[in-house]
Design a protein around this motif. Structure first.
Motif, short mmCIF file in Angstrom:
data_model
loop_
_atom_site.label_atom_id
_atom_site.label_comp_id
_atom_site.label_asym_id
_atom_site.label_seq_id
_atom_site.Cartn_x
_atom_site.Cartn_y
_atom_site.Cartn_z
N THR A 1 0.64 -1.26 -0.18
CA THR A 1 0.09 -0.20 -0.08
C THR A 1 0.78 1.28 -0.07
O THR A 1 2.01 1.17 0.53
CB THR A 1 -0.86 0.02 1.30
OG1 THR A 1 -0.17 0.12 2.55
CG2 THR A 1 -1.84 -1.09 1.33
N ALA A 2 0.32 2.35 -0.60
CA ALA A 2 0.69 3.70 -0.35
C ALA A 2 -0.15 4.47 0.36
O ALA A 2 -1.48 4.60 -0.23
CB ALA A 2 0.91 4.06 -1.98
N ILE B 1 -5.52 6.66 4.55
CA ILE B 1 -6.18 6.24 3.54
C ILE B 1 -5.17 5.57 2.69
O ILE B 1 -4.27 6.21 2.04
CB ILE B 1 -6.79 7.54 2.59
CG1 ILE B 1 -7.67 8.30 3.50
CG2 ILE B 1 -7.55 7.13 1.30
CD1 ILE B 1 -8.03 9.62 2.92
N PRO B 2 -5.49 4.04 2.71
CA PRO B 2 -4.48 3.35 1.89
C PRO B 2 -4.77 3.01 0.45
O PRO B 2 -5.98 3.09 0.41
CB PRO B 2 -4.23 2.01 2.71
CG PRO B 2 -5.57 1.89 3.27
CD PRO B 2 -6.24 3.34 3.45
N ALA B 3 -4.07 2.78 -0.49
CA ALA B 3 -4.37 2.71 -1.92
C ALA B 3 -3.33 1.36 -2.18
O ALA B 3 -2.14 1.50 -1.87
CB ALA B 3 -4.04 3.55 -2.50
N SER B 4 -3.82 0.13 -2.82
CA SER B 4 -3.03 -0.84 -3.10
C SER B 4 -2.27 -0.64 -4.35
O SER B 4 -2.78 -0.13 -5.37
CB SER B 4 -4.05 -2.07 -3.43
OG SER B 4 -4.63 -2.61 -2.14
N TYR B 5 -1.12 -1.02 -4.36
CA TYR B 5 0.03 -0.91 -5.41
C TYR B 5 0.77 -2.24 -5.76
O TYR B 5 0.95 -2.97 -4.74
CB TYR B 5 0.99 0.28 -5.13
CG TYR B 5 0.31 1.62 -5.32
CD1 TYR B 5 0.72 2.04 -6.71
CD2 TYR B 5 -0.19 2.38 -4.54
CE1 TYR B 5 -0.01 3.41 -6.98
CE2 TYR B 5 -0.78 3.82 -4.78
CZ TYR B 5 -0.42 4.33 -5.96
OH TYR B 5 -1.00 5.66 -6.43
N GLU B 6 1.34 -2.27 -7.02
CA GLU B 6 2.22 -3.37 -7.15
C GLU B 6 3.50 -2.92 -8.07
O GLU B 6 3.30 -2.09 -8.85
CB GLU B 6 1.27 -4.34 -8.05
CG GLU B 6 2.18 -5.52 -8.60
CD GLU B 6 1.43 -6.67 -9.31
OE1 GLU B 6 1.99 -7.74 -9.88
OE2 GLU B 6 0.20 -6.52 -9.72
N LEU B 7 4.52 -3.19 -7.46
CA LEU B 7 5.69 -2.80 -8.31
C LEU B 7 6.42 -4.01 -8.63
O LEU B 7 7.01 -4.88 -7.94
CB LEU B 7 6.61 -1.95 -7.05
CG LEU B 7 7.83 -1.50 -7.87
CD1 LEU B 7 7.89 -0.56 -9.03
CD2 LEU B 7 8.79 -1.14 -6.53
N LEU C 1 5.05 0.33 -12.14
CA LEU C 1 4.29 0.46 -10.75
C LEU C 1 2.88 0.52 -11.15
O LEU C 1 2.47 1.42 -12.33
CB LEU C 1 4.70 1.85 -10.13
CG LEU C 1 3.82 2.13 -8.83
CD1 LEU C 1 4.25 1.11 -7.68
CD2 LEU C 1 4.23 3.69 -8.49
N THR C 2 2.11 -0.27 -10.70
CA THR C 2 0.71 -0.15 -11.03
C THR C 2 -0.44 0.09 -9.78
O THR C 2 -0.07 -0.68 -8.68
CB THR C 2 0.00 -1.60 -11.56
OG1 THR C 2 1.09 -1.79 -12.56
CG2 THR C 2 -1.25 -1.72 -12.20
N ARG C 3 -1.27 1.09 -9.94
CA ARG C 3 -2.04 1.31 -8.60
C ARG C 3 -3.47 0.26 -9.19
O ARG C 3 -3.99 0.06 -10.21
CB ARG C 3 -2.68 2.52 -9.04
CG ARG C 3 -3.68 2.80 -7.70
CD ARG C 3 -3.97 4.39 -7.44
NE ARG C 3 -4.89 4.56 -6.39
CZ ARG C 3 -5.24 5.64 -5.87
NH1 ARG C 3 -4.89 6.70 -6.35
NH2 ARG C 3 -5.98 5.61 -4.79
N ALA C 4 -3.90 -0.77 -8.26
CA ALA C 4 -4.66 -1.79 -8.27
C ALA C 4 -6.10 -1.03 -8.56
O ALA C 4 -6.79 -1.58 -9.31
CB ALA C 4 -4.73 -2.61 -7.03
N SER C 5 -6.39 -0.14 -7.73
CA SER C 5 -8.03 0.50 -7.96
C SER C 5 -8.21 0.93 -9.06
O SER C 5 -9.49 0.84 -9.67
CB SER C 5 -8.09 1.35 -6.74
OG SER C 5 -7.26 2.56 -7.06
#
Length: 178
Positions: free
Chosen positions: A39-40, A45-51, A66-70
């Motif tokens: 998360t970032a 307020i967290p947002a899911s990310y993948e790197l 880097l991809t934001r999942a939402s």
């Protein structure tokens, strides 16, 4: 005549100096490369990310996606890797979306964890990620110690394939002037 022994030894010394030696290449930082998820957070307020991170310890380069999942936003990341010990280091990446600058990503990478800060033009996020696909090694019994009859040890090789969407923006072609 005094110099004759020195002349006879000099070819041997030259050959010895040219002989290959075993040199340590240093730590293998490629083990830090891989797929990180987490998360970032902007405050609570967290947002899911993948790197998807690639580290080359020999050249000091790091890059990834880097991809934001939402929302599926994809950013390319390029920059440098600075080792701080044999097991980890820091990454300092510039994020871009298409041809525009999207921010920076600075983090410490060690032992399957990535922790740092992502800055955009408006916000600063605290980032915490875990490397995916990391499994703990199976403990092996000491030599001469029999295994219990009810246990079975099975060793397998696991591979994980990760696909990441890539968006390509076409470059406009200017017609030749007559």
């Amino acid at each position: 005549m005094r110099f004759l022994p020195a002349l006879l030894l000099s070819p041997a010394l030259l050959l010895a100096a040219c002989a290959p030696t075993t040199q340590s290449r240093g730590p293998d930082y490629s083990l830090l490369s891989g797929n990180y998820q987490g998360t970032a957070s902007l405050g609570p307020i967290p947002a899911s990310y993948e790197l998807l991170l690639n580290i080359n310890g020999r050249t000091g380069r790091a890059n990834g996606i880097l991809t934001r999942a939402s929302n599926g936003n994809v950013y390319t990341a390029e920059g440098r890797f600075l080792p701080y010990d044999a097991n980890g280091g820091t990454i300092d990446l510039t994020l871009s979306s298409g041809s525009s600058d999207a921010g920076t990503f600075k983090a410490r990478v060690q032992a399957g964890k990535l922790e740092g800060v992502m800055k955009t033009t408006l916000f600063t996020f605290q980032v915490r990620m875990q490397k995916q696909g990391v499994t703990a090694p199976t403990p092996r019994p000491a030599l001469g110690v029999p295994l219990p009859r009810t246990s079975v040890t099975l060793e397998t090789t696991q591979t994980q394939t990760t696909s990441v969407p890539v968006y390509v923006e076409p470059t406009p072609v200017k017609p030749a002037r007559p």
